[in-house]
Each structure stands twice: as C-alpha cells, then as structure tokens.
Design a protein around this motif. Sequence first.
Motif, PDB file in Angstrom:
ATOM      1  N   GLU A 115      65.654  19.461  -1.434  1.00  0.00           N
ATOM      2  CA  GLU A 115      66.919  20.179  -1.594  1.00  0.00           C
ATOM      3  C   GLU A 115      66.893  21.089  -2.820  1.00  0.00           C
ATOM      4  O   GLU A 115      67.431  22.199  -2.796  1.00  0.00           O
ATOM      5  CB  GLU A 115      68.073  19.177  -1.705  1.00  0.00           C
ATOM      6  CG  GLU A 115      68.283  18.334  -0.456  1.00  0.00           C
ATOM      7  CD  GLU A 115      68.436  19.207   0.782  1.00  0.00           C
ATOM      8  OE1 GLU A 115      69.196  20.199   0.736  1.00  0.00           O
ATOM      9  OE2 GLU A 115      67.774  18.908   1.795  1.00  0.00           O
ATOM     10  N   LEU A 116      66.257  20.640  -3.875  1.00  0.00           N
ATOM     11  CA  LEU A 116      66.178  21.460  -5.079  1.00  0.00           C
ATOM     12  C   LEU A 116      65.319  22.704  -4.870  1.00  0.00           C
ATOM     13  O   LEU A 116      65.676  23.799  -5.323  1.00  0.00           O
ATOM     14  CB  LEU A 116      65.608  20.642  -6.237  1.00  0.00           C
ATOM     15  CG  LEU A 116      66.562  19.678  -6.934  1.00  0.00           C
ATOM     16  CD1 LEU A 116      65.818  18.881  -7.991  1.00  0.00           C
ATOM     17  CD2 LEU A 116      67.734  20.426  -7.567  1.00  0.00           C
ATOM     18  N   VAL A 117      64.192  22.554  -4.191  1.00  0.00           N
ATOM     19  CA  VAL A 117      63.334  23.715  -3.936  1.00  0.00           C
ATOM     20  C   VAL A 117      64.065  24.718  -3.055  1.00  0.00           C
ATOM     21  O   VAL A 117      64.030  25.932  -3.315  1.00  0.00           O
ATOM     22  CB  VAL A 117      61.998  23.283  -3.300  1.00  0.00           C
ATOM     23  CG1 VAL A 117      61.216  24.492  -2.813  1.00  0.00           C
ATOM     24  CG2 VAL A 117      61.168  22.488  -4.302  1.00  0.00           C
ATOM     25  N   ARG A 118      64.751  24.235  -2.029  1.00  0.00           N
ATOM     26  CA  ARG A 118      65.536  25.139  -1.174  1.00  0.00           C
ATOM     27  C   ARG A 118      66.580  25.895  -1.991  1.00  0.00           C
ATOM     28  O   ARG A 118      66.727  27.120  -1.865  1.00  0.00           O
ATOM     29  CB  ARG A 118      66.211  24.340  -0.058  1.00  0.00           C
ATOM     30  CG  ARG A 118      67.042  25.226   0.882  1.00  0.00           C
ATOM     31  CD  ARG A 118      67.789  24.422   1.924  1.00  0.00           C
ATOM     32  NE  ARG A 118      66.881  23.853   2.917  1.00  0.00           N
ATOM     33  CZ  ARG A 118      66.663  22.564   3.101  1.00  0.00           C
ATOM     34  NH1 ARG A 118      67.261  21.659   2.316  1.00  0.00           N
ATOM     35  NH2 ARG A 118      65.837  22.129   4.035  1.00  0.00           N
ATOM     36  N   HIS A 119      67.263  25.174  -2.864  1.00  0.00           N
ATOM     37  CA  HIS A 119      68.289  25.799  -3.699  1.00  0.00           C
ATOM     38  C   HIS A 119      67.670  26.804  -4.674  1.00  0.00           C
ATOM     39  O   HIS A 119      68.178  27.929  -4.814  1.00  0.00           O
ATOM     40  CB  HIS A 119      69.040  24.717  -4.472  1.00  0.00           C
ATOM     41  CG  HIS A 119      70.066  25.248  -5.424  1.00  0.00           C
ATOM     42  ND1 HIS A 119      71.342  25.599  -5.027  1.00  0.00           N
ATOM     43  CD2 HIS A 119      70.011  25.494  -6.773  1.00  0.00           C
ATOM     44  CE1 HIS A 119      72.024  26.047  -6.070  1.00  0.00           C
ATOM     45  NE2 HIS A 119      71.234  25.986  -7.142  1.00  0.00           N
ATOM     46  N   ALA A 120      66.590  26.405  -5.336  1.00  0.00           N
ATOM     47  CA  ALA A 120      65.980  27.271  -6.340  1.00  0.00           C
ATOM     48  C   ALA A 120      65.422  28.548  -5.718  1.00  0.00           C
ATOM     49  O   ALA A 120      65.570  29.641  -6.284  1.00  0.00           O
ATOM     50  CB  ALA A 120      64.872  26.516  -7.069  1.00  0.00           C
ATOM     51  N   LEU A 121      64.807  28.429  -4.558  1.00  0.00           N
ATOM     52  CA  LEU A 121      64.288  29.628  -3.901  1.00  0.00           C
ATOM     53  C   LEU A 121      65.417  30.568  -3.496  1.00  0.00           C
ATOM     54  O   LEU A 121      65.274  31.793  -3.553  1.00  0.00           O
ATOM     55  CB  LEU A 121      63.440  29.244  -2.689  1.00  0.00           C
ATOM     56  CG  LEU A 121      62.106  28.557  -3.000  1.00  0.00           C
ATOM     57  CD1 LEU A 121      61.414  28.132  -1.713  1.00  0.00           C
ATOM     58  CD2 LEU A 121      61.196  29.455  -3.821  1.00  0.00           C
TER      59      LEU A 121
END
Length: 247
Positions: free
Chosen positions: A65-71
């Motif tokens: 979820e964090l990678v999706r948000h950060a991207l």
Amino acid sequence: MIRELRSDREVRAACGDDDLVVWAAQGLRGGGRAWVLGDAVVAGCPGVSRRDRLAVWGDVSCAVELVRHALGELGATYRPLGDVGLVREVTAKLDGLEEDGEFSWMSLPGDALAPAPGAGAGVGWLGGGAEPEVAALLAAEAPQSYAVPGEAGVRRWAGVRVGGVLAAVAADAWSAPAVGLLAGVATRASFRGRGLAGLVCGWLSWELVAGHGRAALMVDDGNAAAIGVYERIGYRRRRLLASYVSG
C-alpha cells in the motif's frame, strides 16, 4: 492509515534506523519524502545515485500500500528497492511493476572501523584541480561509474598518487545527513594488485563515518574483488532487488 513522516528523526524511528531507508530519505531534503503504514516505511528522493529511488522496508502487506501511494505521489520514474524477498513480493502484488535487477548494499557502522586507515600512505582529499585527472581515470578504468566529477550530488574525491600519478580514487557522493555514501571507486590498471583501492576506500570510509555516523555503498553482485575489499574494511553485505514501473 498512511502517514507522511516530517523529519529525519521520525524516519529513523519508524524504520528502526535502517540505513538504506535513512539514506534514501536524504534527511527529507532535496525533494526527499517518506511515509509509514503499520510496520512498513517507504522513503524516496529524486536523483540519488542517478536514479529516483524509493527504499522499501517492513511488512509486505503494508509495504504494498505504501509503494502504491508513494508512486502516486512521486511519479512513475521512482524505482522501489529493498531486501530481495520483500521487493519481489511487493512487485508481484502491484500491477505495472517489473523486477529490474539484484545488487548489494553494504554498510559500515560507526564502531566497525579503526581510525584513519590509509592516512600514512598518502591518501587524502583531492583538490578541484584534480577533477580532469579523476574523470580520465574513471573513463579508462570504470566507465560505468555513476559518480563522476561535476555530477549533481558528487561532493568530493579522495585519492592516492604513486610517483605523481593519480593511481586510485573514490568519491563522497549522494551522502545523507546520517549515512555517508562511498562511490566512484577506480584504480589505474598499471597499479592494481597493490591494495590501493582498499587504502583509499578505507580512508574515505573513516571520513564518512566521522561526518555522518556510518557509511554505505552499492556494488554489483558479480564484482567479487570489490566486495572482498569492502568486507575487509568492515562493510556488511545486504542483497537488494530493484523494480520499476513498466511502460
């Protein structure tokens, strides 16, 4: 709930002071940003070691979820990287991410190095007038080096001369406030086998530890000779995987 971290202290606390994450956050300067969710943290900054990098740490489900948000916040040029198993799982769970390649992150804690190795052998900082020599040495012996004179984030060069000839060099490049980064290592072919790379890297590592509390570097897994040099200095190896947004 995803929360953005607002200080270097918050980043270090959230990730257990993981040196890769702390380095990638770059002290939240120069465009650096970081987020936490549960037991996972991501941190990224543009143009560090010539890439827009996003370090990933912690629990897989939260990391996804964090990678999706950060991207979404930072853009598709950012490349997630972290421990092989973690990034492999994150990449498999996110549409559009593809594995890029494995390499090693090596880190040197502040208590692992004896004072000033190489100082008695003529190793030291090179002045700005030596940059053409450094560039020529890198072009001949390490043409794939990310660190070159004049590149943004490359702060200064250390080296050693033999008979007036610049024989080996290394750079302080893309260092974060709490993690110094060693890069741009090269030895002139005619001087190899004398341990000069180890002397320069040992001396520069001590300088980085003195200035930042610890040092780190990135190295190709196939470069066994370099890995051996760094391990003799005291660096500890950690296998990483990077991925990228395809298309």
